[in-house]
Motif scaffolding. Structure first.
Motif, short mmCIF file in Angstrom:
data_model
loop_
_atom_site.label_atom_id
_atom_site.label_comp_id
_atom_site.label_asym_id
_atom_site.label_seq_id
_atom_site.Cartn_x
_atom_site.Cartn_y
_atom_site.Cartn_z
N ILE A 4 -13.80 -1.50 7.45
CA ILE A 4 -13.29 -1.64 8.81
C ILE A 4 -11.77 -1.56 8.78
CG2 ILE A 4 -13.16 -3.16 10.81
CD1 ILE A 4 -15.72 -4.55 9.71
N ALA A 5 -11.22 -0.60 9.51
CA ALA A 5 -9.77 -0.49 9.63
C ALA A 5 -9.26 -1.54 10.60
CB ALA A 5 -9.37 0.90 10.11
N TYR A 6 -8.32 -2.37 10.10
CA TYR A 6 -7.69 -3.36 10.97
C TYR A 6 -6.29 -3.64 10.43
CZ TYR A 6 -6.03 -7.69 12.89
OH TYR A 6 -5.23 -8.62 13.48
N ASP A 7 -5.34 -3.73 11.34
CA ASP A 7 -3.97 -4.09 10.99
C ASP A 7 -3.42 -4.96 12.11
OD1 ASP A 7 -0.88 -3.65 10.97
OD2 ASP A 7 -1.55 -2.86 9.05
N PRO A 8 -2.65 -5.99 11.80
CA PRO A 8 -2.08 -6.83 12.87
C PRO A 8 -1.32 -6.05 13.92
CG PRO A 8 -1.78 -7.89 10.73
CD PRO A 8 -2.33 -6.51 10.45
N PHE A 112 -15.76 1.78 10.41
CA PHE A 112 -15.27 1.38 11.73
C PHE A 112 -13.75 1.34 11.78
CE2 PHE A 112 -19.54 -0.24 12.04
CZ PHE A 112 -19.83 -0.27 13.40
N ASN A 113 -13.24 1.54 12.97
CA ASN A 113 -11.86 1.20 13.28
C ASN A 113 -11.90 0.18 14.41
OD1 ASN A 113 -9.09 1.11 13.77
ND2 ASN A 113 -8.83 3.33 13.54
N VAL A 114 -11.34 -1.00 14.19
CA VAL A 114 -11.33 -2.05 15.22
C VAL A 114 -10.68 -1.54 16.50
CG1 VAL A 114 -10.31 -4.27 15.86
CG2 VAL A 114 -11.49 -4.01 13.67
N ALA A 115 -9.70 -0.66 16.36
CA ALA A 115 -9.05 -0.04 17.52
C ALA A 115 -9.56 1.40 17.64
CB ALA A 115 -7.53 -0.11 17.35
N GLY A 116 -8.72 2.28 18.11
CA GLY A 116 -9.11 3.69 18.23
C GLY A 116 -9.90 3.98 19.48
N GLY A 117 -10.41 5.19 19.54
CA GLY A 117 -11.06 5.66 20.76
C GLY A 117 -10.03 6.07 21.79
N THR A 118 -8.89 6.59 21.32
CA THR A 118 -7.78 6.95 22.21
C THR A 118 -8.00 8.36 22.78
OG1 THR A 118 -6.59 7.50 20.17
CG2 THR A 118 -6.08 5.40 21.20
#
Length: 300
Positions: A4-8, A112-118
């Protein structure tokens, strides 16, 4: 292993009016860790993306205006964000997280990417809180490196993936499928390879029937070797921007069906989380976490 991609930086502070939607980027991994569904080894922090890869997808002048913070005020207003170096860094890290997720998906079946879907970012514009199109950038990366030759993008966010449609309008190796609210943003739609516009107020049974009838045939016809899935939870009845009337249970059933189609055919899938704007942050986080829960059940 589920990666899972996640960064603060995904949840970095924004002006008043934008902070609430960003909370989910911190709360989703926190909830998954709390449940014991994942541990720290499942999370990875993407680096910044190189310009060459960005330019596979986005117009050079547009990218340089983002990079140099010279995007005209009118175009900044279209994005919904005041432009800043921190915001641009956030966007390029999200895109790199989606690219890295593709490689993990090739190894583990899903990532997964916690964000994305841009998906509102087009080749030369930003719009609707999207500056760079993460899944389009990743798809072009796979094509340019010869990793993939037939890609399907499944966009089930409530808003049409207009930027994605525009980027790939002349690319036969990428098939864009968007099922979205007909009378919702963006009000000027682009043409996806397959658009299914939905009336306001569509409920569980109708939504799932359309998806169940459409997706298996589409996969059989296109025979993709890689799938991108945009799993927005703004289809919920509680969503203040969505205009559809789905329950959380139906949203989870949607995710299960999509991922079952990928898993049963052995097609790797990268998932970006997309939109979610319910007034209660718990509804947003729980619906997004359901996507991870389903993936854990099916793949691990």
């Amino acid at each position: 292993m589920l990666k899972i991609a996640y960064d603060p930086i995904y949840a970095h502070p924004l002006p008043a009016g934008h902070r609430f939607p960003m909370l989910k980027y911190e709360l989703i991994p926190a909830q998954l860790l709390h449940e014991g569904l994942i541990n720290e080894e499942n999370l990875f922090s993407p680096t910044e993306l190189d310009e060459e890869t960005i330019l596979f997808t986005h117009n050079k002048t547009y990218w340089e205006q983002l990079r140099d913070l010279t995007l005209p005020p009118k175009e900044q207003r279209r994005t919904g964000f005041p432009l800043s170096a921190r915001l641009v860094e956030r966007e390029i890290r999200i895109a790199k997280g989606t690219i890295d997720g593709c490689h993990y998906a090739l190894e583990h079946g899903i990532a997964f990417n916690v964000a994305g879907g841009t998906h509102h970012a087009g080749s030369n514009w930003g719009e609707g809180f999207c500056l760079l199109n993460d899944q389009a950038i990743a798809a072009n990366c796979l094509l340019n490196k010869g990793i993939s030759s037939s890609i399907l993008i499944i966009d089930l966010d409530v808003h049409q993936g207009n930027g994605t449609a525009e980027i790939f309008q002349q690319e036969p190796r990428v098939f864009t499928f968007s099922m979205h609210g007909d009378k919702n943003f963006p009000f000027r739609k682009e043409r996806s390879d397959l658009d299914i516009p939905l009336d306001d107020g569509v409920e569980d049974e109708e939504y799932l029937r359309i998806l169940y009838d459409t997706l298996p045939r589409l996969i059989e016809q296109q025979k993709p070797d890689f799938i991108f899935y945009l799993s927005g939870v703004d289809i919920l009845a509680t969503d203040k921007l969505g205009k559809l009337s789905l329950t959380k249970e139906a949203c989870k059933a949607r995710d299960r069906f999509v991922l079952e189609q990928c898993k049963s055919r052995g097609i790797p899938v990268q998932v970006s989380m997309g939109g979610g704007y319910s007034p209660d942050i718990k509804d947003i986080v729980d619906a997004h976490c359901n996507t991870f829960r389903v993936a854990d059940e099916l793949y691990f």
